[in-house]
Design an enzyme around this catalytic site. Structure first.
Site, short mmCIF file in Angstrom:
data_model
loop_
_atom_site.label_atom_id
_atom_site.label_comp_id
_atom_site.label_asym_id
_atom_site.label_seq_id
_atom_site.Cartn_x
_atom_site.Cartn_y
_atom_site.Cartn_z
N GLY A 106 24.87 -7.29 -18.23
CA GLY A 106 24.30 -6.34 -19.18
C GLY A 106 22.82 -6.10 -18.96
NE ARG B 46 32.82 -26.47 -22.95
CZ ARG B 46 31.73 -27.25 -22.98
NH1 ARG B 46 30.55 -26.69 -22.83
NH2 ARG B 46 31.84 -28.54 -23.15
CD GLU C 80 30.98 -5.70 -17.11
OE1 GLU C 80 30.25 -4.69 -17.34
OE2 GLU C 80 32.22 -5.67 -17.24
CG ASN D 74 40.50 -26.33 -5.84
OD1 ASN D 74 41.15 -26.91 -6.70
ND2 ASN D 74 39.23 -26.68 -5.56
CB ALA D 75 46.20 -25.61 -6.02
NE ARG D 76 42.09 -33.25 -8.28
CZ ARG D 76 41.37 -34.30 -7.87
NH1 ARG D 76 40.54 -34.17 -6.82
NH2 ARG D 76 41.48 -35.47 -8.47
NE ARG E 84 40.35 -23.59 -21.86
CZ ARG E 84 39.49 -23.73 -22.86
NH1 ARG E 84 39.87 -23.46 -24.10
NH2 ARG E 84 38.25 -24.15 -22.64
#
Length: 246
Positions: free
Chosen positions: A104, A92, A102, A189-191, A200
């Site tokens: 499958g 998202r 990775e 990046n930091a932003r 989150r």
């Protein structure tokens, strides 16, 4: 290493996540020279030789007034191992992020699955937008563990059966659940990381409340700890200004 199914490839179970900072080019001075080019031109490169502590007020001003672009001139790459459902939430976040996971299609996926430990709150109370999670009972935890492990084992047995019969990996993988562990590199990046952390993680200094799923918050917390060491002044300004990405 062969991708042929192993006869003793028994499922294993984890309740944690792995986050490793594998490479970076990120420092508080990156914010300063990027910001000062607007007034100092090429002389802004002089900031690379200066102690950023002298300019922490500028970093705080940029964060407070949401001048965001100076926080983009840096890079961090993380290796992440987590359940697939965590990665689906990661996707998202598209602006300022790059992912390689990775596949499958090209390798046999290993039977490592997520089962929450007893610290994971199991019961949701309230309605969407206004809810909380509370502790589960011992019986609920036992049910979750037993049911997940049995389901995972059955799914992986079906997966191996198809592989042994010559079915392509990209077809056989369809039976595997989102509790399977995967791995990826994630670069930001930091932003973009600040925006991710604002959504989150739950934090007492956050101006805007967030209600993340615990498993992606576990990843976010480990990323945050690594970033805080790289850019301490930027990190302090982020917290001081409500943990809102500029």
């Amino acid at each position: 290493m062969s991708d042929a199914p192993a006869a003793d490839n028994k499922p294993s179970f984890r309740s944690d996540v792995t986050v490793e900072l594998v490479k970076h080019s990120a420092a508080d001075t990156d914010v300063l020279w990027a910001a000062r080019v607007s007034t100092a031109g090429e002389q802004s490169l002089d900031e690379l030789q200066k102690d950023p502590e002298r300019s922490k007020g500028l970093i705080n001003y940029l964060m407070r007034d949401r001048h965001g672009s100076p926080f983009e001139h840096n890079s961090m790459t993380f290796f992440v191992s987590a359940p697939i459902f965590v990665f689906r939430e990661f996707m998202r976040h598209r602006v300022g992020w790059s992912y390689n996971e990775e596949s499958g299609r090209y390798r046999q996926l290993q039977p490592v699955f997520y089962v929450p430990d007893t610290s994971r709150r199991l019961v949701q109370e309230g309605r969407p937008g206004k809810y909380r999670f509370v502790e589960g009972t011992q019986e609920q935890h036992e049910l979750v563990g037993r049911t997940m492990e049995n389901s995972y084992a059955q799914a992986y047995e079906a997966y191996e059966e198809m592989l042994e019969a010559g079915v392509a990996r990209e077809v056989a993988r369809a039976v595997l659940p989102v509790g399977l562990y995967s791995s990826m590199y994630a670069t930001c990046n930091a932003r973009s990381l600040m925006h991710f952390l604002g959504l989150r993680t739950q934090h007492e200094q956050a101006a805007v409340p967030s209600f993340p799923q615990r498993e992606i918050e576990m990843v976010a917390e480990k990323m945050e700890a690594e970033w805080a060491k790289l850019m301490p002044l930027t990190y302090a300004a982020f917290n001081a200004n409500g943990r809102v990405a500029p």
